[in-house]
Scaffold this active site. Structure first.
Site, PDB file in Angstrom:
ATOM      1  N   ALA A 157     -29.366   6.935  12.947  1.00  0.00           N
ATOM      2  CA  ALA A 157     -28.663   7.859  13.844  1.00  0.00           C
ATOM      3  C   ALA A 157     -28.361   7.183  15.186  1.00  0.00           C
ATOM      4  CB  ALA A 157     -29.467   9.142  14.002  1.00  0.00           C
ATOM      5  N   CYS A 158     -28.644   7.885  16.297  1.00  0.00           N
ATOM      6  CA  CYS A 158     -28.265   7.365  17.616  1.00  0.00           C
ATOM      7  C   CYS A 158     -28.991   6.075  17.968  1.00  0.00           C
ATOM      8  CB  CYS A 158     -28.547   8.403  18.695  1.00  0.00           C
ATOM      9  SG  CYS A 158     -27.448   9.805  18.578  1.00  0.00           S
ATOM     10  N   SER A 159     -30.053   5.746  17.252  1.00  0.00           N
ATOM     11  CA  SER A 159     -30.789   4.513  17.555  1.00  0.00           C
ATOM     12  C   SER A 159     -30.394   3.363  16.634  1.00  0.00           C
ATOM     13  CB  SER A 159     -32.290   4.765  17.475  1.00  0.00           C
ATOM     14  OG  SER A 159     -32.711   5.496  18.608  1.00  0.00           O
ATOM     15  N   SER A 335     -24.970   5.778  18.386  1.00  0.00           N
ATOM     16  CA  SER A 335     -25.679   4.513  18.654  1.00  0.00           C
ATOM     17  C   SER A 335     -24.880   3.566  19.536  1.00  0.00           C
ATOM     18  CB  SER A 335     -26.020   3.820  17.337  1.00  0.00           C
ATOM     19  OG  SER A 335     -24.869   3.280  16.743  1.00  0.00           O
TER      20      SER A 335
END
Ligand code: COA
Length: 375
Positions: A157-159, A335
């Site tokens: 995901a965002c990481s 990300s």
């Protein structure tokens, strides 16, 4: 044998040319709401369908800090009868949409580093969503760039990008690769529910690339990776159930929980302390004073979250110079956000300056990448 030190040689960015301002987004969203309410007037009066409420420019800017976002499919996103991105399906022989934007960002990074693709050993496509399960997006990008070696996709995901950087740095330390491209094409409007008033304004589309290499082959200046750390803690507060096991009928595709949903308030409350603590502890373990970090390149989801995290780390309200924002013009790009912040805001720093690229988001997941400039 002496230790191999991983560095960031260069970054690259692809920004879709079209943007949507809050004013444009809210006008079309509210036109959709009016259409919906008119078409369901009888059910709304009978209490079987809930009336939709309009969105507002003031709310969006105050709650998130977002003023505009770049998108790949402006016309259909703004069409009140569609309110979703639309792309013509491409034949298998043609480059796919996600690979295409990743290739552009990767080419930008390679060109800035003066790197011949033949000298790159691996490509990681690290992003929140892949447009297909296989063949991997990363392999398509690898092929288009003329890179030998290996490639694979990864999703945190965002990481995704910071997890990709640590993976690349580990390959380099272990001697399994000397030059690794971490590419993050994020087509966030494709997995957002643009008809959901709570989150229709959040996301934008973009692609970034980070070239992670062994220091002895890196161009100058570069950024030495002095420490990376990853953390995950399971949470349902940000979730997307889209997948092959639960979209067997056309009706189930696009129902609210088959796209991005979140409990924004809970995310805010739980993630801010987790991330601030992570940066401070990791700084300490590296022998750094977190209050003395020259710059924080934070994930770009909400300006209030970033303000609080930066304040806890630095011990004072951060200036734009200390914690730059790209959220206002890019929106949340998952990300890619912290990488855009780094890409656009690192050239002015001096040799020896130390900062942290930090991501956080669904999972929950968080990653810290401490870097120091080498002239
Ligand atoms: N226009 C106008 N009003 C809106 C609205 C919109 N588009 N969306 C929600 N509202 C209203 C709500 O109905 C609510 O009204 P009420 O108080 O009468 O019930 C009020 O505004 C507050 O809603 P809420 O959802 O609690 O807003 P918020 O201040 O928490 O802001 C986010 C929402 C999503 C911007 C914010 O919570 C956030 O960004 N959180 C972090 C999320 C994050 O980082 N996620 C990571 C994703 S990768």
């Amino acid at each position: 044998m002496s230790e191999i030190i991983p560095v960031i040689s260069a970054t690259g960015l692809f920004t879709p040319p079209e943007t949507i301002t809050n004013e444009e987004l809210v006008a079309s969203f509210n036109a959709y709401v009016e259409l919906f309410n008119a078409r369901h007037a009888a059910e709304i009066a009978a209490g079987t369908v809930a009336e939709l409420a309009p969105s507002s420019v003031e709310f969006i800017e105050k709650a998130s800090g977002i003023k505009a976002r770049h998108v790949l499919s402006k016309a259909s996103l703004l069409d009140p009868e569609i309110i979703a991105p639309r792309w013509p399906e491409r034949p298998n022989e043609e480059v796919s949409v996600m690979a295409e934007m990743g290739i552009k960002a990767a080419q930008d990074a390679l060109q800035r580093a003066g790197r011949d693709p033949k000298d790159v050993d691996a490509v990681l496509c690290a992003a929140s969503n892949m447009q297909r399960p296989y063949p991997a997006m990363a392999i398509e990008i690898q092929d288009a760039l003329g890179i030998e070696g290996f490639a694979f996709d990864m999703n945190v995901a965002c990481s995704s990008a910071t997890f990709g950087i640590q993976t690349a740095a580990d390959f380099i330390r272990a001697g399994n690769a000397r030059s690794v491209l971490v590419v993050s094409p994020e087509i966030c409007t494709g997995h957002n529910n643009m008809k959901n008033r709570d989150s229709h304004f959040i996301f934008g589309d973009v692609a970034t690339a980070v070239l992670v290499e062994a220091q002895d082959m890196a161009p100058h200046p570069h950024w030495q990776i002095i420490g990376t750390r990853l953390k995950t803690v399971y949470s349902n507060n940000i979730r997307n159930n889209f997948g092959f096991l639960n979209c067997a009928t056309p009706e189930t595709i696009g129902t609210p929980d088959k796209l991005f949903v979140q409990e924004g308030r809970k995310v805010f409350k739980e993630v801010v302390p987790m991330v601030a603590t992570m940066i401070c502890e990791h700084s300490g373990d590296l022998g750094l004073d977190h209050a003395g970090l020259r710059r924080l390149w934070l994930h770009q989801a909400n300006q209030g979250m970033n303000r609080l995290i930066a304040q806890r780390v630095l011990g004072h309200e951060a200036s734009e110079d200390e914690s730059p924002t790209v959220l206002d013009t890019y929106g949340n790009t998952s990300s890619a956000g912290s990488i855009i912040a780094f890409h656009l805001n690192n050239a002015d720093l001096a040799a020896g300056d130390t900062g942290v690229i930090c991501s956080f988001g669904a999972g929950y997941s968080a990653g810290t990448v401490f870097i120091r400039k080498v002239a």
